[in-house]
Scaffold this active site. Sequence first.
Site, short mmCIF file in Angstrom:
data_model
loop_
_atom_site.label_atom_id
_atom_site.label_comp_id
_atom_site.label_asym_id
_atom_site.label_seq_id
_atom_site.Cartn_x
_atom_site.Cartn_y
_atom_site.Cartn_z
N ASP A 64 35.05 -9.68 -21.29
CA ASP A 64 34.22 -9.58 -22.56
C ASP A 64 34.26 -10.68 -23.32
O ASP A 64 34.40 -11.76 -22.73
CB ASP A 64 34.88 -8.24 -23.24
CG ASP A 64 33.86 -7.61 -23.84
OD1 ASP A 64 33.25 -8.09 -24.84
OD2 ASP A 64 33.61 -6.42 -23.52
N HIS A 103 33.99 -7.60 -29.90
CA HIS A 103 33.75 -6.63 -28.84
C HIS A 103 34.85 -6.60 -27.96
O HIS A 103 35.45 -5.49 -27.58
CB HIS A 103 32.53 -7.03 -28.42
CG HIS A 103 31.79 -5.85 -27.36
ND1 HIS A 103 32.10 -5.58 -26.19
CD2 HIS A 103 31.11 -4.69 -27.53
CE1 HIS A 103 31.53 -4.52 -25.54
NE2 HIS A 103 31.25 -3.87 -26.72
N SER A 265 30.60 1.23 -24.22
CA SER A 265 31.52 -0.05 -24.22
C SER A 265 32.85 0.45 -24.45
O SER A 265 33.86 0.07 -24.37
CB SER A 265 30.93 -0.86 -25.28
OG SER A 265 29.90 -1.69 -24.76
#
Length: 421
Positions: A64, A103, A265
């Site tokens: 990520d 994220h 996610s």
Amino acid sequence: MTRRVGRFLRATVVGVLVVTAATAGAVAPPTDPARQAEYWLDDYGIRTAWQTTRGAGTTIAVIDTGIGRGPAEFEGAVSAGADFSGSGSADGRTPVGGDDRDHGSWVASLAASRGTGPDAGMIGVAPEAKLLSLSIGFGGASDIPFATQVADAMTWAVDQGADVINLSFTTNLLEWDPSWDTAFQYAYDHDVVVVVAAGNRGTGTDRVGAPATIPGVLTVGGVDRGGVASQEASTQGITIGISAPSEGLLGVSADGRIVVWDGTSGAAPIVAGVAALVRSAHPGLDANNVINRIIRTARAVPGVSAKPDPLYGYGLLDAAAAVTAAVPAVSENPMGDLAEWVRIYRRAEQAPAPQPTTSPIALPELPAADPPSEAGSPLLPSMNTLLYGTVPLVGATMAAILVALGVTAAVRRIRSARASR
């Protein structure tokens, strides 16, 4: 492809990060009720599974935007890392990108954060598992092709001993770069469970896209707190294997802030954490059977009979059952065979030619050909031309002459007889 990946990730983060302005920017105080806000720990059997294991001895690779160094929740959790974007730090711990930079930290915190105390701070599904921080850049965050970043990161994670790899992104495309064939097969060949987010309908994703379409991955769809398929924070597709919470999730940002966010996610690392719990509780179990335990122990969704269902897959995640239930073993990955897909659709291999099942039949040899005749002059008659041409022609001519002479003689006799009268 890279542009679409970037656009999707930006939309995911910007569109679903904040539930309210108060929750998004608030810093969790020392006595923050974050632990109580993690409803999935009880609703999906995770606390019960902790009575058996908390994930010790396993490693989850988070490919990520990078796991931040600062938050106390990650202290002692990250064992190694690397950057594949060309714009991060060597250890993969410097967040990459603009809107997306937190994220990776949010994803990692759901999978294996440690909390800030015995009953305080956000805790992950597998709080004793190790994390690998592999930073990649979405869209314009890197000059390196996105497919190359992911393929290289997958290989590195496998070589570093990952038991589970989490991929919380989508390309919004059904197909994928051929380099991913090799990278994903490398993970399967080394007994790694690959968990992938299905994508979010709220960002314009109407169906799952790669890598969720790659055979063999465990694709995660999202549901709201009531267990109903999320209208915004999930999508649909026949490749979905399991459903997990995707709304009202918590995430630890790179700077230590705790935010509320939505999306598959976040559903994916919850499942990745459960995969780590299963591997910790059953260290002899291969990746195919880890996936099989997760989908076969899923709780049924009321009114849904199809398995897999395009919204829910095999049902709702049940961590306790996945860890403790008796599940018959399988010999193949229930989510598909990438090698066979490659053989058929990439035409990388041809099926072996069929072998004859009977012995050949012996036939007698043909007779020898007549010897050639000697060449002669084309102007002289041969035996064949005399026999079949000249002789019949002469005979026919003679017969015609005799007939003509007979007719002439007969005519003369008739005339002579008339004249004598």
